[in-house]
Design a protein around this motif. Structure first.
Motif, short mmCIF file in Angstrom:
data_model
loop_
_atom_site.label_atom_id
_atom_site.label_comp_id
_atom_site.label_asym_id
_atom_site.label_seq_id
_atom_site.Cartn_x
_atom_site.Cartn_y
_atom_site.Cartn_z
N ALA A 153 0.85 -1.15 0.14
CA ALA A 153 0.15 -0.04 0.06
C ALA A 153 0.82 1.19 0.10
CB ALA A 153 -0.96 0.12 1.31
N PHE A 154 2.19 1.03 -0.29
CA PHE A 154 3.09 2.20 -0.28
C PHE A 154 2.85 3.22 -1.21
CE2 PHE A 154 6.97 4.04 -2.58
CZ PHE A 154 7.38 4.85 -1.37
N GLY A 155 2.66 4.54 -0.89
CA GLY A 155 2.41 5.45 -1.40
C GLY A 155 1.38 6.64 -1.09
N GLN A 156 1.20 7.68 -1.57
CA GLN A 156 0.47 8.68 -1.18
C GLN A 156 -1.13 8.62 -1.24
OE1 GLN A 156 1.92 12.47 -2.73
NE2 GLN A 156 1.88 13.25 -0.67
N SER A 157 -2.10 8.93 -0.45
CA SER A 157 -3.73 8.89 -0.63
C SER A 157 -3.72 10.05 -1.77
CB SER A 157 -4.10 9.19 0.70
OG SER A 157 -4.25 10.58 0.97
N GLN A 158 -4.83 9.83 -2.35
CA GLN A 158 -5.39 10.84 -3.34
C GLN A 158 -5.61 12.19 -2.67
OE1 GLN A 158 -4.84 10.46 -6.64
NE2 GLN A 158 -5.68 12.40 -7.19
N PHE A 159 -6.20 11.91 -1.64
CA PHE A 159 -6.37 13.42 -0.70
C PHE A 159 -5.04 14.02 -0.38
CE2 PHE A 159 -6.88 15.22 3.51
CZ PHE A 159 -7.87 16.47 3.16
N ALA A 160 -4.13 13.20 0.17
CA ALA A 160 -2.97 14.08 0.42
C ALA A 160 -2.06 14.41 -0.79
CB ALA A 160 -1.81 12.93 0.99
N PHE A 161 -2.27 14.03 -1.86
CA PHE A 161 -1.79 14.35 -3.17
C PHE A 161 -2.33 15.52 -3.69
CE2 PHE A 161 -1.38 14.36 -7.84
CZ PHE A 161 -0.01 14.39 -7.79
N MET A 162 -3.63 15.80 -3.40
CA MET A 162 -4.43 16.80 -3.85
C MET A 162 -4.29 18.18 -3.02
SD MET A 162 -5.68 16.35 -6.68
CE MET A 162 -6.98 17.60 -7.01
N ARG A 163 -4.09 17.75 -1.80
CA ARG A 163 -3.78 18.73 -0.62
C ARG A 163 -2.42 19.40 -0.88
NH1 ARG A 163 -3.90 16.59 5.19
NH2 ARG A 163 -1.93 15.76 4.32
N GLY A 164 -1.29 18.63 -1.20
CA GLY A 164 -0.09 18.88 -1.26
C GLY A 164 0.23 19.67 -2.54
N ARG A 170 -0.54 27.35 -3.89
CA ARG A 170 -0.67 28.74 -3.18
C ARG A 170 0.71 29.48 -2.96
NH1 ARG A 170 -4.72 29.99 2.12
NH2 ARG A 170 -3.50 32.01 2.57
N VAL A 171 1.69 28.45 -2.49
CA VAL A 171 2.91 29.10 -2.06
C VAL A 171 3.60 29.77 -3.48
CG1 VAL A 171 5.37 28.56 -1.43
CG2 VAL A 171 3.29 27.55 -0.19
N LYS A 172 3.51 29.21 -4.33
CA LYS A 172 4.12 29.85 -5.61
C LYS A 172 3.29 30.72 -6.52
CE LYS A 172 6.88 25.61 -6.45
NZ LYS A 172 7.07 24.47 -7.48
N ALA A 173 2.09 31.22 -5.86
CA ALA A 173 1.07 31.95 -6.75
C ALA A 173 1.50 33.27 -7.04
CB ALA A 173 -0.20 32.26 -5.90
N ASP A 174 2.65 33.72 -6.37
CA ASP A 174 3.34 35.21 -6.76
C ASP A 174 4.59 35.17 -7.63
OD1 ASP A 174 4.84 34.05 -4.68
OD2 ASP A 174 4.68 35.70 -3.18
N GLY A 175 4.81 34.04 -8.34
CA GLY A 175 5.80 33.82 -9.13
C GLY A 175 7.13 33.66 -8.38
N GLY A 176 7.20 32.96 -6.94
CA GLY A 176 8.34 32.82 -6.31
C GLY A 176 8.70 33.67 -5.27
N ALA A 177 8.02 35.19 -5.11
CA ALA A 177 8.37 36.17 -4.26
C ALA A 177 8.22 35.52 -2.80
CB ALA A 177 7.59 37.31 -4.57
N GLU A 178 7.33 34.84 -2.46
CA GLU A 178 7.14 34.38 -1.19
C GLU A 178 8.07 33.07 -0.74
OE1 GLU A 178 5.01 33.65 2.64
OE2 GLU A 178 4.96 35.23 1.15
N LEU A 179 8.65 32.36 -1.60
CA LEU A 179 9.83 31.62 -1.26
C LEU A 179 11.08 32.48 -0.98
CD1 LEU A 179 9.39 28.47 -3.99
CD2 LEU A 179 8.71 28.75 -1.50
N ALA A 180 11.20 33.60 -1.78
CA ALA A 180 12.66 34.15 -1.53
C ALA A 180 12.38 34.98 -0.42
CB ALA A 180 12.54 35.38 -2.94
#
Length: 383
Positions: free
Chosen positions: A77-88, A94-104
Protein backbone atom coordinates in the motif's frame (compact mmCIF):
# COMPACT_ATOMS: atom_id res chain seq x y z
CA UNK A 1 2.68 15.95 1.46
CA UNK A 2 3.40 17.42 -1.85
CA UNK A 3 6.00 15.92 -3.98
CA UNK A 4 7.22 17.11 -7.24
CA UNK A 5 7.97 14.80 -10.10
CA UNK A 6 11.24 13.61 -8.79
CA UNK A 7 14.02 12.54 -10.95
CA UNK A 8 16.88 10.48 -10.95
CA UNK A 9 20.58 10.53 -11.29
CA UNK A 10 22.31 10.40 -14.44
CA UNK A 11 25.89 10.74 -15.36
CA UNK A 12 25.63 13.41 -17.84
CA UNK A 13 22.60 12.99 -19.99
CA UNK A 14 24.83 12.24 -22.94
CA UNK A 15 26.89 9.57 -21.17
CA UNK A 16 25.52 6.10 -21.96
CA UNK A 17 25.88 3.11 -19.69
CA UNK A 18 28.43 0.53 -20.86
CA UNK A 19 26.84 -1.75 -23.44
CA UNK A 20 27.45 -4.96 -21.48
CA UNK A 21 25.85 -3.50 -18.35
CA UNK A 22 22.86 -2.12 -20.26
CA UNK A 23 22.31 -5.53 -21.84
CA UNK A 24 22.59 -7.35 -18.51
CA UNK A 25 20.14 -5.01 -16.81
CA UNK A 26 17.73 -5.38 -19.73
CA UNK A 27 17.89 -9.17 -19.29
CA UNK A 28 17.04 -8.78 -15.61
CA UNK A 29 14.01 -6.59 -16.37
CA UNK A 30 12.79 -8.72 -19.25
CA UNK A 31 13.57 -8.24 -22.94
CA UNK A 32 10.44 -6.22 -23.72
CA UNK A 33 10.20 -4.27 -20.46
CA UNK A 34 11.32 -0.59 -20.53
CA UNK A 35 13.32 0.60 -17.50
CA UNK A 36 11.46 2.44 -14.77
CA UNK A 37 13.34 5.68 -14.16
CA UNK A 38 14.76 6.34 -10.72
CA UNK A 39 13.50 9.37 -8.83
CA UNK A 40 14.74 11.35 -5.86
CA UNK A 41 12.42 9.55 -3.47
CA UNK A 42 13.83 6.18 -4.52
CA UNK A 43 17.41 7.42 -4.27
CA UNK A 44 16.73 8.82 -0.80
CA UNK A 45 15.30 5.44 0.25
CA UNK A 46 18.44 3.74 -1.07
CA UNK A 47 20.60 6.06 0.99
CA UNK A 48 18.52 5.26 4.08
CA UNK A 49 19.16 1.51 3.61
CA UNK A 50 22.56 1.25 1.93
CA UNK A 51 23.06 -2.42 2.78
CA UNK A 52 20.14 -3.66 0.66
CA UNK A 53 21.67 -5.19 -2.48
CA UNK A 54 18.20 -6.25 -3.60
CA UNK A 55 16.86 -2.73 -3.86
CA UNK A 56 20.12 -1.41 -5.33
CA UNK A 57 19.98 -3.98 -8.12
CA UNK A 58 16.27 -3.64 -8.87
CA UNK A 59 16.38 0.17 -8.90
CA UNK A 60 19.60 0.20 -10.89
CA UNK A 61 18.03 -2.15 -13.46
CA UNK A 62 14.84 -0.08 -13.62
CA UNK A 63 12.60 -2.94 -12.42
CA UNK A 64 9.04 -1.93 -11.52
CA UNK A 65 9.00 -3.08 -7.89
CA UNK A 66 5.27 -2.39 -7.46
CA UNK A 67 4.44 -4.69 -10.39
CA UNK A 68 6.90 -7.27 -9.07
CA UNK A 69 5.27 -7.18 -5.63
CA UNK A 70 1.83 -7.77 -7.20
CA UNK A 71 3.17 -10.70 -9.24
CA UNK A 72 4.53 -12.21 -6.02
CA UNK A 73 1.16 -11.88 -4.30
CA UNK A 74 2.47 -9.30 -1.80
CA UNK A 75 1.21 -5.93 -3.07
CA UNK A 76 2.18 -2.93 -1.00
CA UNK A 77 0.00 0.00 0.00
CA UNK A 78 3.12 2.17 -0.26
CA UNK A 79 2.38 5.61 -1.67
CA UNK A 80 0.33 8.74 -1.10
CA UNK A 81 -3.42 8.88 -0.74
CA UNK A 82 -5.25 10.86 -3.41
CA UNK A 83 -6.43 13.30 -0.73
CA UNK A 84 -2.87 13.97 0.47
CA UNK A 85 -1.70 14.31 -3.12
CA UNK A 86 -4.37 16.92 -3.93
CA UNK A 87 -3.81 18.81 -0.68
CA UNK A 88 -0.08 18.93 -1.33
CA UNK A 89 -0.48 20.31 -4.84
CA UNK A 90 -3.00 22.89 -3.62
CA UNK A 91 -0.58 24.12 -0.95
CA UNK A 92 2.33 24.24 -3.39
CA UNK A 93 0.28 26.26 -5.87
CA UNK A 94 -0.61 28.75 -3.14
CA UNK A 95 3.02 29.17 -2.07
CA UNK A 96 4.13 29.81 -5.66
CA UNK A 97 1.17 31.96 -6.71
CA UNK A 98 3.25 35.17 -6.69
CA UNK A 99 5.98 33.91 -9.01
CA UNK A 100 8.26 32.79 -6.20
CA UNK A 101 8.42 36.03 -4.23
CA UNK A 102 7.08 34.28 -1.12
CA UNK A 103 9.81 31.61 -1.31
CA UNK A 104 12.48 34.30 -1.60
CA UNK A 105 10.98 36.15 1.36
CA UNK A 106 10.85 33.00 3.50
CA UNK A 107 14.47 32.14 2.72
CA UNK A 108 15.68 35.67 3.51
CA UNK A 109 13.67 35.65 6.73
CA UNK A 110 15.12 32.32 7.88
CA UNK A 111 18.69 33.26 7.01
CA UNK A 112 18.47 36.46 9.07
CA UNK A 113 21.97 37.42 7.92
CA UNK A 114 21.42 41.16 7.75
CA UNK A 115 21.32 41.26 3.95
CA UNK A 116 18.82 43.34 2.02
CA UNK A 117 15.43 41.62 1.56
CA UNK A 118 14.17 41.08 -1.99
CA UNK A 119 12.46 44.24 -3.22
CA UNK A 120 8.90 44.05 -4.62
CA UNK A 121 9.05 42.80 -8.19
CA UNK A 122 12.77 42.01 -7.92
CA UNK A 123 12.38 38.22 -7.96
CA UNK A 124 12.59 36.74 -11.45
CA UNK A 125 11.06 33.41 -12.50
CA UNK A 126 12.87 32.08 -15.60
CA UNK A 127 10.93 30.11 -18.20
CA UNK A 128 12.22 26.53 -18.09
CA UNK A 129 10.13 25.16 -20.94
CA UNK A 130 12.04 22.80 -23.25
CA UNK A 131 11.54 19.56 -25.13
CA UNK A 132 12.29 16.34 -23.26
CA UNK A 133 14.26 15.80 -20.04
CA UNK A 134 17.60 16.53 -21.72
CA UNK A 135 16.27 19.82 -23.06
CA UNK A 136 14.80 20.80 -19.69
CA UNK A 137 18.06 19.89 -17.92
CA UNK A 138 20.04 22.09 -20.32
CA UNK A 139 17.50 24.93 -19.99
CA UNK A 140 17.69 24.74 -16.18
CA UNK A 141 21.50 24.91 -16.24
CA UNK A 142 21.35 27.95 -18.54
CA UNK A 143 18.76 29.69 -16.32
CA UNK A 144 20.92 29.08 -13.23
CA UNK A 145 23.99 30.52 -14.94
CA UNK A 146 22.06 33.57 -16.18
CA UNK A 147 20.48 34.21 -12.77
CA UNK A 148 23.87 33.93 -11.05
CA UNK A 149 25.50 36.30 -13.54
CA UNK A 150 22.65 38.80 -13.09
CA UNK A 151 23.36 38.97 -9.35
CA UNK A 152 19.72 39.19 -8.24
CA UNK A 153 17.00 37.01 -6.74
CA UNK A 154 15.50 34.27 -8.91
CA UNK A 155 13.19 31.32 -8.26
CA UNK A 156 13.22 28.34 -10.62
CA UNK A 157 9.88 26.52 -10.49
CA UNK A 158 10.21 22.75 -11.05
CA UNK A 159 13.66 22.83 -12.64
CA UNK A 160 15.16 19.60 -13.98
CA UNK A 161 18.54 18.28 -12.90
CA UNK A 162 20.58 15.25 -13.93
CA UNK A 163 22.59 12.95 -11.68
CA UNK A 164 24.69 9.91 -12.65
CA UNK A 165 23.43 6.59 -11.26
CA UNK A 166 25.07 3.30 -12.21
CA UNK A 167 26.15 4.84 -15.50
CA UNK A 168 22.69 5.87 -16.66
CA UNK A 169 21.05 9.32 -16.62
CA UNK A 170 18.53 10.05 -13.89
CA UNK A 171 16.47 13.23 -14.06
CA UNK A 172 15.31 14.99 -10.91
CA UNK A 173 12.69 17.70 -10.49
CA UNK A 174 12.82 19.57 -7.17
CA UNK A 175 9.92 21.79 -6.13
CA UNK A 176 12.05 24.90 -6.60
CA UNK A 177 15.54 26.40 -6.44
CA UNK A 178 16.16 29.89 -5.07
CA UNK A 179 19.13 31.88 -6.39
CA UNK A 180 20.33 34.66 -4.08
CA UNK A 181 22.44 37.71 -4.91
CA UNK A 182 26.02 36.50 -4.71
CA UNK A 183 25.31 33.23 -6.49
CA UNK A 184 24.12 30.96 -3.66
CA UNK A 185 21.62 28.28 -4.73
CA UNK A 186 19.15 26.76 -2.24
CA UNK A 187 16.98 23.68 -2.78
CA UNK A 188 13.35 24.16 -1.73
CA UNK A 189 11.12 21.33 -0.53
CA UNK A 190 7.40 22.14 -0.20
CA UNK A 191 5.47 19.67 1.94
CA UNK A 192 1.90 19.63 3.17
CA UNK A 193 2.52 18.25 6.66
CA UNK A 194 2.14 20.99 9.30
CA UNK A 195 4.89 22.80 11.17
CA UNK A 196 3.42 23.37 14.63
CA UNK A 197 5.10 25.91 16.91
CA UNK A 198 8.12 25.89 14.61
CA UNK A 199 8.67 22.13 14.51
CA UNK A 200 7.35 19.24 12.42
CA UNK A 201 7.26 15.45 12.56
CA UNK A 202 10.90 14.33 12.80
CA UNK A 203 10.46 11.30 10.53
CA UNK A 204 8.83 13.39 7.80
CA UNK A 205 11.47 16.09 8.08
CA UNK A 206 14.17 13.42 7.82
CA UNK A 207 12.57 11.99 4.67
CA UNK A 208 12.34 15.48 3.15
CA UNK A 209 16.00 16.13 4.00
CA UNK A 210 17.13 12.90 2.32
CA UNK A 211 15.17 13.80 -0.80
CA UNK A 212 16.55 17.36 -0.81
CA UNK A 213 20.08 15.96 -0.46
CA UNK A 214 19.64 14.11 -3.75
CA UNK A 215 18.66 17.36 -5.45
CA UNK A 216 21.61 19.15 -3.85
CA UNK A 217 24.05 16.57 -5.20
CA UNK A 218 22.66 16.99 -8.71
CA UNK A 219 22.83 20.77 -8.31
CA UNK A 220 26.52 20.59 -7.34
CA UNK A 221 27.40 19.31 -10.81
CA UNK A 222 25.83 22.41 -12.39
CA UNK A 223 27.43 24.76 -9.84
CA UNK A 224 30.82 23.26 -10.65
CA UNK A 225 30.51 24.66 -14.18
CA UNK A 226 29.08 28.04 -13.15
CA UNK A 227 31.41 30.83 -12.09
CA UNK A 228 30.59 32.26 -8.68
CA UNK A 229 27.92 29.66 -7.84
CA UNK A 230 27.66 27.70 -4.59
CA UNK A 231 25.08 25.22 -3.33
CA UNK A 232 23.83 25.91 0.17
CA UNK A 233 24.30 23.03 2.61
CA UNK A 234 20.78 23.65 3.94
CA UNK A 235 17.44 23.19 2.22
CA UNK A 236 14.44 25.45 2.75
CA UNK A 237 11.55 23.30 3.99
CA UNK A 238 8.20 25.03 3.48
CA UNK A 239 5.11 23.71 5.30
CA UNK A 240 1.69 24.95 6.45
CA UNK A 241 1.93 26.95 9.67
CA UNK A 242 0.19 25.29 12.63
CA UNK A 243 -3.29 24.28 11.44
CA UNK A 244 -3.66 26.96 8.78
CA UNK A 245 -2.85 26.97 5.08
CA UNK A 246 -0.34 29.81 5.49
CA UNK A 247 3.27 28.92 4.66
CA UNK A 248 6.12 28.89 7.13
CA UNK A 249 9.63 27.57 6.67
CA UNK A 250 12.72 26.16 8.33
CA UNK A 251 16.28 25.53 7.20
CA UNK A 252 17.25 21.85 7.24
CA UNK A 253 20.90 20.82 7.35
CA UNK A 254 21.78 18.49 4.47
CA UNK A 255 25.45 17.78 5.15
CA UNK A 256 25.00 14.33 6.68
CA UNK A 257 22.36 13.29 4.14
CA UNK A 258 24.48 14.51 1.23
CA UNK A 259 27.50 12.52 2.41
CA UNK A 260 25.41 9.39 2.93
CA UNK A 261 23.66 9.72 -0.43
CA UNK A 262 26.92 10.40 -2.27
CA UNK A 263 28.45 7.29 -0.71
CA UNK A 264 25.43 5.17 -1.60
CA UNK A 265 25.33 6.39 -5.18
CA UNK A 266 28.99 5.47 -5.48
CA UNK A 267 28.10 1.98 -4.27
CA UNK A 268 25.40 1.78 -6.90
CA UNK A 269 28.15 1.55 -9.48
CA UNK A 270 28.63 -1.99 -8.14
CA UNK A 271 25.25 -2.97 -9.60
CA UNK A 272 27.25 -4.69 -12.33
CA UNK A 273 29.04 -6.78 -9.70
CA UNK A 274 25.77 -7.73 -7.98
CA UNK A 275 24.26 -8.73 -11.32
CA UNK A 276 27.34 -10.72 -12.31
CA UNK A 277 27.01 -12.87 -9.17
CA UNK A 278 23.48 -14.02 -10.10
CA UNK A 279 22.84 -17.40 -11.70
CA UNK A 280 22.47 -17.44 -15.49
CA UNK A 281 18.89 -16.90 -16.61
CA UNK A 282 17.90 -14.85 -13.55
CA UNK A 283 15.08 -12.48 -14.47
CA UNK A 284 12.59 -10.26 -12.67
CA UNK A 285 10.19 -10.15 -15.62
CA UNK A 286 6.71 -10.09 -14.03
CA UNK A 287 5.43 -12.36 -16.82
CA UNK A 288 7.32 -15.24 -15.18
CA UNK A 289 5.67 -17.57 -12.63
CA UNK A 290 5.68 -16.36 -9.02
CA UNK A 291 7.90 -19.26 -7.97
CA UNK A 292 10.62 -18.25 -10.41
CA UNK A 293 10.39 -14.61 -9.32
CA UNK A 294 10.72 -15.62 -5.67
CA UNK A 295 13.78 -17.72 -6.51
CA UNK A 296 15.30 -14.80 -8.40
CA UNK A 297 14.75 -12.41 -5.49
CA UNK A 298 16.14 -14.91 -2.97
CA UNK A 299 19.39 -14.88 -4.96
CA UNK A 300 19.92 -11.20 -4.08
CA UNK A 301 20.63 -10.35 -0.42
CA UNK A 302 18.14 -7.97 1.18
CA UNK A 303 18.44 -5.84 4.31
CA UNK A 304 14.84 -5.67 5.52
CA UNK A 305 13.88 -3.37 8.37
CA UNK A 306 10.43 -2.21 9.53
CA UNK A 307 11.21 1.22 8.07
CA UNK A 308 11.06 -0.37 4.61
CA UNK A 309 7.25 -0.53 4.93
CA UNK A 310 7.12 3.22 4.34
CA UNK A 311 9.73 3.34 1.59
CA UNK A 312 9.76 0.21 -0.59
CA UNK A 313 7.12 -1.57 -2.66
CA UNK A 314 8.66 -4.99 -1.90
CA UNK A 315 8.56 -4.50 1.87
CA UNK A 316 5.71 -6.96 2.52
CA UNK A 317 7.47 -9.72 0.58
CA UNK A 318 10.80 -9.09 2.32
CA UNK A 319 9.09 -8.96 5.72
CA UNK A 320 7.37 -12.30 5.12
CA UNK A 321 10.69 -13.84 4.06
CA UNK A 322 12.47 -12.43 7.11
CA UNK A 323 9.77 -13.71 9.45
CA UNK A 324 9.68 -17.15 7.83
CA UNK A 325 13.44 -17.45 8.30
CA UNK A 326 13.29 -16.20 11.88
CA UNK A 327 15.58 -13.29 11.01
CA UNK A 328 16.10 -10.68 13.71
CA UNK A 329 16.07 -8.03 10.95
CA UNK A 330 12.28 -8.14 11.19
CA UNK A 331 12.63 -6.64 14.69
CA UNK A 332 14.41 -3.50 13.47
CA UNK A 333 17.92 -2.26 12.83
CA UNK A 334 18.45 -1.30 16.46
CA UNK A 335 17.76 -4.82 17.71
CA UNK A 336 19.78 -6.32 14.85
CA UNK A 337 22.76 -4.16 15.76
CA UNK A 338 22.61 -5.10 19.45
CA UNK A 339 22.57 -8.84 18.74
CA UNK A 340 25.82 -8.93 16.82
CA UNK A 341 26.45 -12.38 15.32
CA UNK A 342 23.10 -13.77 16.46
CA UNK A 343 21.07 -13.36 13.29
CA UNK A 344 17.98 -15.52 13.98
CA UNK A 345 15.37 -15.47 16.70
CA UNK A 346 16.09 -19.17 17.35
CA UNK A 347 19.79 -18.54 17.99
CA UNK A 348 18.94 -15.64 20.31
CA UNK A 349 16.57 -17.75 22.41
CA UNK A 350 19.07 -20.63 22.46
CA UNK A 351 21.78 -18.26 23.67
CA UNK A 352 19.48 -16.92 26.40
CA UNK A 353 18.79 -20.48 27.58
CA UNK A 354 22.48 -21.33 27.67
CA UNK A 355 22.22 -23.79 24.80
CA UNK A 356 24.22 -21.77 22.30
CA UNK A 357 26.98 -19.17 22.18
CA UNK A 358 30.11 -18.30 24.11
CA UNK A 359 29.46 -17.16 27.66
CA UNK A 360 32.35 -14.69 27.31
CA UNK A 361 30.50 -12.91 24.49
CA UNK A 362 28.96 -9.73 26.01
CA UNK A 363 25.80 -10.16 23.91
CA UNK A 364 25.32 -13.77 25.05
CA UNK A 365 26.06 -12.83 28.66
CA UNK A 366 23.49 -10.01 28.53
CA UNK A 367 20.84 -12.34 27.07
CA UNK A 368 21.45 -14.95 29.80
CA UNK A 369 21.32 -12.30 32.49
CA UNK A 370 18.04 -10.99 31.04
CA UNK A 371 16.62 -14.54 30.93
CA UNK A 372 17.57 -15.06 34.59
CA UNK A 373 15.93 -11.79 35.66
CA UNK A 374 12.80 -12.68 33.68
CA UNK A 375 12.58 -16.09 35.33
CA UNK A 376 13.00 -14.53 38.80
CA UNK A 377 10.31 -11.95 38.07
CA UNK A 378 7.85 -14.58 36.86
CA UNK A 379 8.57 -16.76 39.87
CA UNK A 380 7.93 -13.83 42.19
CA UNK A 381 4.64 -13.07 40.43
CA UNK A 382 3.42 -16.64 40.95
CA UNK A 383 3.95 -16.41 44.69
Amino acid sequence: MTSSPDSRPGARPETPAPKALRQRLAELRGPAVPPLPLDARALAALAANPGCHRRALLDGAGVDKAALARALGAPSAFGQSQFAFMRGHSFEARVKADGGAELARLLHERLADGSEPPAPGAVTAPDLTAAGPEGRTARTALALREATAAGGWAVLDHPMLALPVAGTPAYLEPDAIVVRPGGEWTVVEIKSFPMIDGSADAAKVGAAARQAAVYALALEAVAGHTEGATVRSQALLVCPKDFSNLPTAALVDLRKQRATTRRQLTRLTTVEDIAAALPDGTSFDVCRPAGELTEALDAVPAAYAPECLAACELAFHCRATARAGGSVQALGRGVRGELGGLTTVGSVLAAARGEHGDAADPTVAALRRAATLRAEALAGAVR
